[in-house]
Design an enzyme around this catalytic site. Structure first.
Site, short mmCIF file in Angstrom:
data_model
loop_
_atom_site.label_atom_id
_atom_site.label_comp_id
_atom_site.label_asym_id
_atom_site.label_seq_id
_atom_site.Cartn_x
_atom_site.Cartn_y
_atom_site.Cartn_z
N ASN A 12 51.25 46.34 53.35
CA ASN A 12 51.26 45.82 54.72
C ASN A 12 51.90 44.44 54.71
OD1 ASN A 12 49.86 48.03 55.99
ND2 ASN A 12 48.06 47.34 54.85
N CYS A 53 48.90 39.51 48.69
CA CYS A 53 47.77 39.49 49.63
C CYS A 53 47.78 38.21 50.45
CB CYS A 53 46.46 39.60 48.86
SG CYS A 53 45.00 39.38 49.89
N CYS A 74 44.90 46.21 55.73
CA CYS A 74 44.52 45.66 54.42
C CYS A 74 45.44 44.53 54.02
CB CYS A 74 44.72 46.68 53.32
SG CYS A 74 43.71 48.08 53.41
N SER A 94 41.05 47.22 42.65
CA SER A 94 42.44 46.93 43.01
C SER A 94 43.28 46.99 41.75
CB SER A 94 42.53 45.53 43.63
OG SER A 94 41.84 45.51 44.84
N PHE A 95 43.81 48.16 41.47
CA PHE A 95 44.48 48.39 40.19
C PHE A 95 45.94 47.93 40.26
CE2 PHE A 95 45.47 51.06 36.39
CZ PHE A 95 44.49 50.52 35.58
N HIS A 96 46.71 48.59 41.11
CA HIS A 96 48.03 48.12 41.54
C HIS A 96 49.15 48.05 40.51
CE1 HIS A 96 45.90 47.32 45.15
NE2 HIS A 96 45.48 46.11 44.88
N CYS A 137 35.11 47.11 57.89
CA CYS A 137 35.64 46.38 56.74
C CYS A 137 35.15 44.95 56.86
CB CYS A 137 37.16 46.47 56.79
SG CYS A 137 37.95 45.55 55.46
N SER A 189 35.04 46.69 46.92
CA SER A 189 36.33 46.63 46.25
C SER A 189 36.45 45.32 45.48
CB SER A 189 37.46 46.72 47.29
OG SER A 189 38.71 46.52 46.66
N GLY A 229 38.18 37.92 50.71
CA GLY A 229 37.35 37.43 49.62
C GLY A 229 37.14 38.43 48.50
N GLU A 230 36.66 37.91 47.38
CA GLU A 230 36.34 38.74 46.22
C GLU A 230 34.81 38.87 46.19
OE1 GLU A 230 37.62 40.71 43.65
OE2 GLU A 230 35.46 40.83 43.41
N CYS A 251 46.31 36.92 44.32
CA CYS A 251 47.13 38.13 44.25
C CYS A 251 48.38 37.90 45.11
CB CYS A 251 46.34 39.33 44.72
SG CYS A 251 44.82 39.53 43.75
N CYS A 308 40.00 33.26 49.66
CA CYS A 308 39.74 33.86 48.35
C CYS A 308 40.28 32.89 47.31
CB CYS A 308 40.45 35.21 48.25
SG CYS A 308 40.09 36.10 46.71
N GLU A 327 37.37 37.41 59.23
CA GLU A 327 37.70 38.56 60.06
C GLU A 327 36.93 39.79 59.60
OE1 GLU A 327 42.11 37.31 61.56
OE2 GLU A 327 41.96 38.21 59.61
N1 SAH Z 1 39.17 41.06 46.92
C1 SAH Z 1 38.87 42.44 46.86
C2 SAH Z 1 38.66 43.09 48.20
C3 SAH Z 1 39.57 42.71 49.36
S1 SAH Z 1 41.20 43.33 49.38
C4 SAH Z 1 39.95 43.16 46.10
O1 SAH Z 1 40.97 42.57 45.83
O2 SAH Z 1 39.72 44.30 45.74
C5 SAH Z 1 41.10 45.07 49.81
C6 SAH Z 1 42.30 45.86 49.29
O3 SAH Z 1 43.50 45.57 50.02
C7 SAH Z 1 42.58 45.55 47.84
O4 SAH Z 1 42.87 46.71 47.11
C8 SAH Z 1 43.81 44.69 47.96
O5 SAH Z 1 44.51 44.65 46.75
C9 SAH Z 1 44.55 45.35 49.08
N2 SAH Z 1 45.60 44.53 49.68
C10 SAH Z 1 45.69 43.18 49.67
N3 SAH Z 1 46.81 42.79 50.33
C11 SAH Z 1 47.44 43.91 50.73
C12 SAH Z 1 48.64 44.14 51.50
N4 SAH Z 1 49.37 43.15 51.96
N5 SAH Z 1 48.97 45.43 51.75
C13 SAH Z 1 48.19 46.44 51.32
N6 SAH Z 1 47.05 46.28 50.63
C14 SAH Z 1 46.67 45.02 50.33
FE1 SF4 Z 2 41.48 37.93 46.82
FE2 SF4 Z 2 41.41 40.62 46.88
FE3 SF4 Z 2 43.37 39.27 48.15
FE4 SF4 Z 2 43.30 39.35 45.48
S1 SF4 Z 2 43.60 41.12 46.89
S2 SF4 Z 2 43.69 37.52 46.74
S3 SF4 Z 2 41.11 39.31 45.07
S4 SF4 Z 2 41.20 39.21 48.64
#
Ligand code: SAH
Ligand code: SF4
Length: 397
Positions: A328, A143, A371, A251-253, A129, A229, A197-198, A140, A136, A116
């Protein structure tokens, strides 16, 4: 998800099966690769540089897909090129438009799998985006993409192709005789590698695609309008600055290893301290080129005042902005979005210590384009290996 979640999931890796047309796709080749391909196809070496430049401009500046239209090349040469090469993008299977104008494209790549791409229009810019992998390998826990069991790296053609197909849809190629469309802000002005993806697990293809997107004789996006990212693939972080030169988001979180291990399991490999060391060393870091710390707001998990204070303490000294992302939701997600007053209180603490702390407005939620909601072909994850084998033409393993 628990603290025992694996760093990577047990995925089925799909090999790249490119179409057997016998003709080579020129999209996604670097300038050097394009030159080599032209020479291998019989272009005299003395002309190769010039031809590369001409063809490059047709493809990336003018959006041309037929060699026949390349009118500054001799007719016979155009015919020769058409026999040996193609100019091909991945196919748009569907396009959804959200009530807020966000567009989500479902894009089919060679082998039948899908990714997508999301276009987010704003007043002063338009951000695309893009995805770097089908699915991936990381897991996480918040995600949606991380739950998809099929993974394949995209090729450079499939990555830069997402930019080109969005420009097609936005009508953003110059019309013949009308100039280069430089007047006014561009519809597609920024790129974020924040789709599926990463990106740092597909480094070379991402790098080559971004180099093409930045090339001044083509799509011509400034490196400062591209943000990659990463979940924190520490060994590739310095290379991102050196070989791509784009901006970085992380992606610190979480503010403790204990919590980050459960949210972003790659933390078990490279923990917070190791990640921060790599970021402190990120070349080119300055007040105008800050690192974005992405922080997803999960109710009761990582959203306390203490978290906000720990966060700013951890990143002290790093030119940074903090991007708070309201979680989200997706079907079956194990978390809830923090309440708005909690998000505001958190943002306030961050802001008062001198960091910008914008809260990312969820866009395109009604079409699951926000996201972390991306997970193409949910049903594919449930397909049997035999079905996949039939679709991709590979042996079931
Ligand atoms: N794999 C990479 C880039 C894709 S994700 C990464 O993890 O950085 C892009 C951003 O969306 C990242 O910061 C990810 O942590 C965040 N993200 C993933 N799932 C999410 C969700 N359900 N709600 C909000 N942000 C989310
Ligand atoms: Fe992969 Fe990024 Fe989602 Fe983590 S947040 S599963 S690295 S796409």
């Amino acid at each position: 998800m628990t603290a025992t979640a694996p760093v990577t999931q047990d995925v089925l890796t799909i090999p790249r099966k490119l179409p057997q047309t016998g003709r080579q796709n020129l999209v996604g080749l670097t300038r050097a690769q394009l030159r080599d391909a032209l020479i291998a196809a019989g272009t005299p070496e003395t002309q190769a540089r010039m031809r590369t430049g001409q063809i490059w401009q047709w493809i990336y500046q003018k959006g041309v897909r037929e060699f026949e239209a390349m009118t500054n090349l001799a007719k016979t040469y155009r015919a020769e090129l058409a026999e040996k090469f193609t100019i091909e993008l991945p196919e748009v299977v569907s396009r959804q438009v959200s009530a807020d104008g966000t567009r989500k494209y479902l894009v089919r790549i060679a082998g039948g799998h899908e990714v997508e791409t999301v276009y987010i229009p704003e007043a002063e810019r338009g951000t695309l985006c893009i995805s770097s992998q089908v699915g991936c390998t990381l897991t996480c826990s918040f995600c949606h993409t991380g739950t998809q069991k099929l993974v394949r790296n995209l090729t450079a053609a499939e990555i830069v192709g997402q930019i080109m197909l969005a420009r097609d849809d936005l009508g953003e190629w110059p019309e013949p005789g009308v100039g280069t469309g430089e007047a006014g802000p561009r519809l597609l002005s920024n790129i974020v590698l924040m789709g599926m993806g990463e990106p740092l697990y597909n480094f070379e293809a991402v790098r080559d695609a971004m180099k093409i997107a930045m090339d001044p004789e083509g799509i011509s996006l400034s490196r400062r309008r591209i943000t990659l990212s990463t979940s924190g693939v520490v060994p590739e972080i310095a290379r991102t600055a050196e070989e791509i030169g784009c901006l970085l988001a992380v992606s610190f979180h979480a503010t403790t290893d204990e919590i980050r291990d459960t949210l972003v399991p790659i933390n078990k490999k490279w923990d917070i301290a190791t990640l921060l060391d790599a970021l402190r060393d990120y070349p080119r870091l300055s007040n105008s080129e800050r690192i974005t710390f992405e922080y997803v707001m999960l109710k009761g998990v990582n959203d306390s005042d203490a978290d906000a204070r720990r966060l700013v303490n951890l990143i002290r000294g790093i030119p940074a902005k903090i991007n708070l992302i309201p979680f989200n939701e997706w079907p079956g997600a194990p978390y809830e979005r923090s309440d708005w007053d909690r998000i505001e209180a958190f943002a306030d603490i961050v802001y008062k210590t001198g960091y910008a702390s914008p809260v990312r407005t969820p866009r395109g939620e009604d079409i699951m384009a926000a996201c972390g909601q991306l997970k193409s072909a949910t049903e594919r994850a449930r397909k049997s290996k035999a079905q996949i084998a039939v679709e991709t033409g590979i042996e079931a393993g």
